[in-house]
Design an enzyme around this catalytic site. Structure first.
Site, PDB file in Angstrom:
ATOM      1  CG  ASP A 150     -52.892 -11.701   9.245  1.00 32.48           C
ATOM      2  OD1 ASP A 150     -53.220 -10.737   9.569  1.00 32.48           O
ATOM      3  OD2 ASP A 150     -53.757 -12.679   8.738  1.00 32.48           O
TER       4      ASP A 150
ATOM      5  CG  ASP B 257     -54.929  -7.412   8.972  1.00 36.40           C
ATOM      6  OD1 ASP B 257     -55.509  -6.635   9.692  1.00 36.40           O
ATOM      7  OD2 ASP B 257     -55.485  -8.214   8.419  1.00 36.40           O
TER       8      ASP B 257
ATOM      9  CG  ASP C 214     -55.472 -12.263  12.374  1.00 34.57           C
ATOM     10  OD1 ASP C 214     -55.088 -11.665  13.640  1.00 34.57           O
ATOM     11  OD2 ASP C 214     -55.843 -11.309  11.416  1.00 34.57           O
TER      12      ASP C 214
ATOM     13  NE  ARG D  56     -59.399  -6.520  14.844  1.00 36.51           N
ATOM     14  CZ  ARG D  56     -59.412  -6.721  13.404  1.00 36.51           C
ATOM     15  NH1 ARG D  56     -58.740  -7.466  12.909  1.00 36.51           N
ATOM     16  NH2 ARG D  56     -60.530  -6.096  12.803  1.00 36.51           N
TER      17      ARG D  56
END
Length: 522
Positions: free
Chosen positions: A162, A191, A195, A244
């Site tokens: 992240d 990734d 997040d 996302r």
């Protein structure tokens, strides 16, 4: 045993001096403000987000120097502004130890701390293959930095892949004018760019660029991780993102004035009961920009004033519920803060002139015009932080006489719906705290043998004063109510002998946080 204040300060200064001698850190005078402009969106709630305002300003040119600055403070909640210039990478980012930090090699670790600003200055700050990890922390600002190519597989790895990741009881984070980018998706080792999971709340991402990634970011790591939320995304550019943008599981997200370009598979994915308010955004050359995707656990949305420019939609199915082509709302979402959205038609232009690191921290005036940031005005949502300099009041009551029986005296602690360790209730440190996962919960102090108690002091953590509403104090052995009321402070009741006493939060405003749960026998 806790060190006297003088010794702790001496130790802190020694740590900073060593770091300065090693290179990469410069000590400067305290500053009046921590970052340009002031927090917006949900980061203004729950007491507000001010970062290191009022603290010392330190200049760092290495990741190790950033860690040294955190570790050199008097306490984990001492405000600090860390100005970063240059490239931060694995070669210059090492663990530093200290009583006011918990760092690690190969990642910028903001763990179990509060009241910190990290801001890029000078020629810019680039975190190259190094992620920023925020865990069990509160009141954090990250501004004017670039974080790129952080990997979870391959070499080198950092922060689970992240760019910026938050987890475990994080509260009040403002990320502003950043550039977060990868060079591919999961198969290439990357990734998420942004997040949040495990009870992370009151976060704003503003005027930032997220691009060239398989995953923009998530709120909640699984369909059962729904204790997160209250997140604002505004004036950001999402470019060449597969999915996302973001993924919401539970909670509330507010997306306004974002420019979405080349969202390749799915965009705002509201699922598992999440509610998204999606307004005045510009979606361009994209697919399935809003809906519930890849699950049968429905989420909901209110869509108003958005522009769709060459957007395509898939057909509904068992695990696919796109909001388009007509973008009809499925719920209503109330927003508790003031904001002035630009018209959707000018979003591509105003975002191009304001979003990302190195743009002079320009912001929109709400009328499609870019302007310098407005300096913060102190007020209810811009408190003066200070676990090291509290203002007397409900969160700093005068304790009863005698020994605090919660520390030692054979005591232990337990809690339900814990967002942070219950041990923080009884460590004598006002910079640590316990918080329930929601707006209610209960925590207990217990002893090995029957103990006489006649008063309790509940101290709220800095930045959360007034959050605790209605409460009950229980004799957990007998199941009887010793006292009830509203607000934190000193609670007196008839002297009672018991093994376990429980403080139950029945109602609250925002997220309650208890720094210390003290017990006395007057």
């Amino acid at each position: 045993m806790r060190q006297p204040v003088t010794r702790r300060l001496q130790a802190a200064l020694a740590t900073l001096a060593l770091a300065a001698a090693a290179g990469g850190i410069v000590l400067t005078a305290p500053e009046a403000s921590a970052a340009a402009g002031s927090a917006t969106g949900y980061a203004t709630q729950n007491g507000g987000t001010t970062g290191g305002a009022g603290g010392q300003t330190v200049r760092a040119t290495t990741g190790t120097a950033i860690h040294a600055a955190l570790c050199g403070r008097a306490a984990a909640g001492t405000p600090i502004v860390i100005e970063v210039e240059g490239t931060i990478n694995h070669g210059n980012t090492s663990k530093v130890s200290g009583s006011s930090c918990n760092t690690a090699d190969g990642v910028i670790e903001l763990k179990q701390i509060s009241n910190v600003t990290i801001v890029g200055v000078g020629g810019g700050a680039v975190f190259d293959q190094i992620g920023i990890h925020i865990r069990e922390s509160s009141n954090i600002i990250i501004q004017n930095v670039t974080v790129k190519n952080v990997k979870k597989s391959g070499s080198p790895t950092s922060n689970g892949g992240d760019a910026i990741g938050m987890e475990s009881g994080v509260r009040n984070v403002w990320v502003d004018h950043t550039t977060l980018e990868a060079s591919g998706g999961e198969s290439e080792g990357y990734d998420g760019l942004f997040d949040m999971k495990a009870d992370t709340r009151y976060v704003t991402l503003s005027y930032s660029i997220l691009r060239n990634s398989g995953r923009g970011g998530l709120v909640g790591s699984s369909e059962s991780d729904v204790s997160n939320g209250f997140v604002t995304y505004h004036h950001n550019l999402y470019e060449n993102i597969d999915s996302r943008a973001p993924l919401l599981r539970g909670g509330i997200g507010h997306m306004f004035n974002n420019h979405y370009v080349r969202i390749n598979s799915s965009g705002i994915n509201s699922r598992a009961g999440a509610r998204a308010k999606v307004e005045n955004n510009y979606f361009e050359d994209s697919k399935d920009v809003l809906g519930t995707f890849y699950t049968d656990a429905a989420g909901y949305w209110q869509a108003d004033g958005n522009t769709l420019d060459n957007v395509t939609w898939s057909s509904p199915g068992e695990d696919n519920n796109p909001a388009g082509p007509d973008m009809k709302s499925t719920t209503t979402v109330s927003i508790p803060y003031a904001y002035s959205p630009d018209a959707a038609g000018c979003v591509p232009d105003v975002v191009s002139r304001t979003a990302g690191a190195g743009k002079g921290l320009k912001v929109s005036d709400g009328n499609c015009t870019a302007q310098p940031p407005t300096e913060p005005t102190p007020g209810p949502t811009d408190p003066t932080p200070g676990p090291t300099d509290p203002t007397p009041g409900p969160t700093d009551p005068t304790p009863p006489g005698g020994t605090n029986l919660s520390i030692g005296a054979g005591s232990d602690g337990s809690s339900k719906a814990s967002g942070t360790s219950f041990g923080h209730l009884r460590d004598g440190d006002l910079t640590t705290y316990w918080a329930p996962a929601g707006s209610t919960g209960h925590a207990s102090i217990k002893w090995d043998s029957a103990t006489a108690v006649s008063s309790v002091v509940i101290r709220e953590a800095a930045g959360s004063a007034g959050s605790i509403g209605a409460w009950r104090l229980l004799d957990a052995d007998a199941g009887t109510v010793l006292a009830s009321g509203d607000g934190a402070g000193t609670i007196s009741f008839p002297r009672t002998t018991l093994r376990k006493i429980t403080f139950e939060i029945v109602g609250s405003t925002g997220s309650p946080r208890i720094a210390e749960y003290e017990t006395y026998a007057d």
